[in-house]
Design a protein around this motif. Structure first.
Motif, PDB file in Angstrom:
ATOM      1  N   ALA A  58       0.826  -1.203   0.000  1.00  0.00           N
ATOM      2  CA  ALA A  58       0.000   0.000   0.000  1.00  0.00           C
ATOM      3  C   ALA A  58       0.866   1.261   0.000  1.00  0.00           C
ATOM      4  O   ALA A  58       0.450   2.313  -0.460  1.00  0.00           O
ATOM      5  CB  ALA A  58      -0.915   0.005   1.215  1.00  0.00           C
ATOM      6  N   SER A 110       2.336   3.350  -8.109  1.00  0.00           N
ATOM      7  CA  SER A 110       0.962   3.718  -7.776  1.00  0.00           C
ATOM      8  C   SER A 110       0.864   5.064  -7.083  1.00  0.00           C
ATOM      9  O   SER A 110      -0.225   5.623  -6.970  1.00  0.00           O
ATOM     10  CB  SER A 110       0.340   2.647  -6.876  1.00  0.00           C
ATOM     11  OG  SER A 110       1.096   2.503  -5.680  1.00  0.00           O
ATOM     12  N   SER A 170       0.904   5.892  -3.940  1.00  0.00           N
ATOM     13  CA  SER A 170      -0.169   5.746  -2.967  1.00  0.00           C
ATOM     14  C   SER A 170      -0.006   6.690  -1.776  1.00  0.00           C
ATOM     15  O   SER A 170       1.048   7.316  -1.586  1.00  0.00           O
ATOM     16  CB  SER A 170      -0.217   4.308  -2.452  1.00  0.00           C
ATOM     17  OG  SER A 170       0.948   4.010  -1.713  1.00  0.00           O
TER      18      SER A 170
END
Length: 346
Positions: A232, A268, A270
């Motif tokens: 994540a 990503s 994130s």
């Protein structure tokens, strides 16, 4: 050229060539004259997979107190000790040290010891230390990095091809679902009639889907059935060095491009990923900075060098089983499109 520590291959050995610009002789940040790299690796084969990486501009030990520099925080979810003074003054006063998240403060104190030893008359120092979180593979709460580890990386820094993959601050990192680590690359350009070298070194530890020259390569497709780390966050530290004459504002523009290059490999970006770039120049201070309209070739060099450094950080890393039996798998060359065991995407 294969990685000289573990036999794993760099991107170019697999036929993965990023862009059309030439590299320096080593295809590394150390192609920038005077830039040295040192590692200290802490790996007990079980719960500890961590370490220290130091980028040491020799110019700082040869009479210069600072170098023009800039920091760009693509996402500030992290700890980059000393960054606000770099932002404020536009200069780098110390080597750049990279380590694990919970060891960053001990590393900063050790870097302070190093700086004080070289400037016995100084009363203020600004050590610059960054981190990524290697807690998936290493028992990060043990904070095993000690002063000696940092000093060894600094004092052992050299101008050869740096170790890549599972070394130094990259020993326990993962990226894009695979085992990652340290990676480096360089590019050469002619700008305003003068040769310019740009080098990048990365500590890769971020989420997303591995993308190689525009082709997504999810872990589940390359390693069917493998349990992998769904990341994540994690972060990425990027160090960009150049010999181009640039001031802090223009170096900030380079640093931004370095973070943008993460998108090329599938980052990503994130919430929990602290993505930072540090850019500095070793050019003699008497040279006037390149004008903004001359920077496009330098921007291209930064983007390509960072992209290839990120790929090298993955391709040179080895499968690692660490803390609590967790495993992060190396990128399997034979499953890359177009590969024949050793040649990928040729």
């Amino acid at each position: 050229m294969d990685n000289h520590l573990n036999g794993r291959a760099r991107a170019r050995s697999l036929g993965v060539v990023v862009g059309g610009l030439p590299t320096g002789p080593l295809n590394a940040i150390t192609d920038v004259e005077g830039v040295l790299v040192g590692h200290t690796t802490i790996d007990d084969g079980a719960d500890l997979h961590t370490g220290v990486t130091a980028v040491v501009p020799r110019q700082l030990t040869a009479g210069r107190r600072n170098l023009p520099a800039a920091v760009y925080a693509g996402n500030g979810y992290g700890k980059l000790v000393g960054s606000t003074q770099v932002d404020e003054l536009g200069v780098l006063e110390s080597p750049v040290v990279l380590t694990a998240t919970l060891s960053v403060f001990r590393a900063a104190d050790a870097l302070l010891t190093y700086l004080m030893g070289r400037r016995p008359d100084g009363i203020s120092f600004n050590p610059l230390v960054g981190e990524t979180n290697d807690g998936f593979l290493s028992d990060i709460r043990r904070r095993p990095v000690a002063e000696r580890h940092v000093l060894d990386a600094l004092e052992g820094a050299s101008g050869g091809l740096p170790g890549e993959g599972c070394v130094g601050a990259g020993t326990g990192t993962t990226a894009l679902g695979f085992k990652a680590g340290i990676g480096t690359s360089s590019r050469r350009q002619v700008v305003d009639g003068a040769p310019v070298t740009v080098g990048a070194l990365v500590q890769a530890n971020f989420g997303g889907v591995l993308t190689v020259r525009g082709v997504p390569m999810p872990v589940g497709e390359l390693i069917p059935g493998a349990r992998h780390h769904e990341q994540a966050g994690g972060s990425c530290m990027i160090v960009v060095a150049t010999d181009a004459p640039l001031d802090a504002r223009r170096l900030g523009r380079l640093a931004r491009r370095a973070v943008f290059a993460m998108g090329r490999v599938g980052a990503s970006y994130s919430n929990g990923s602290g993505d930072y770039a540090i850019a500095f120049t070793t050019a003699p201070p008497r040279l006037p900075p390149l004008p903004d309209e001359a920077l496009n070739p330098v921007f291209a060099a930064v983007m390509d060098a960072v992209e290839e450094a990120l790929l090298n950080s993955l391709f040179t890393a080895t499968t690692t089983t660490g803390f609590r039996g967790r495993t992060s798998h190396a990128v399997p060359y034979d499953r890359l499109p177009g590969t024949d065991g050793r040649t990928a995407l040729a």
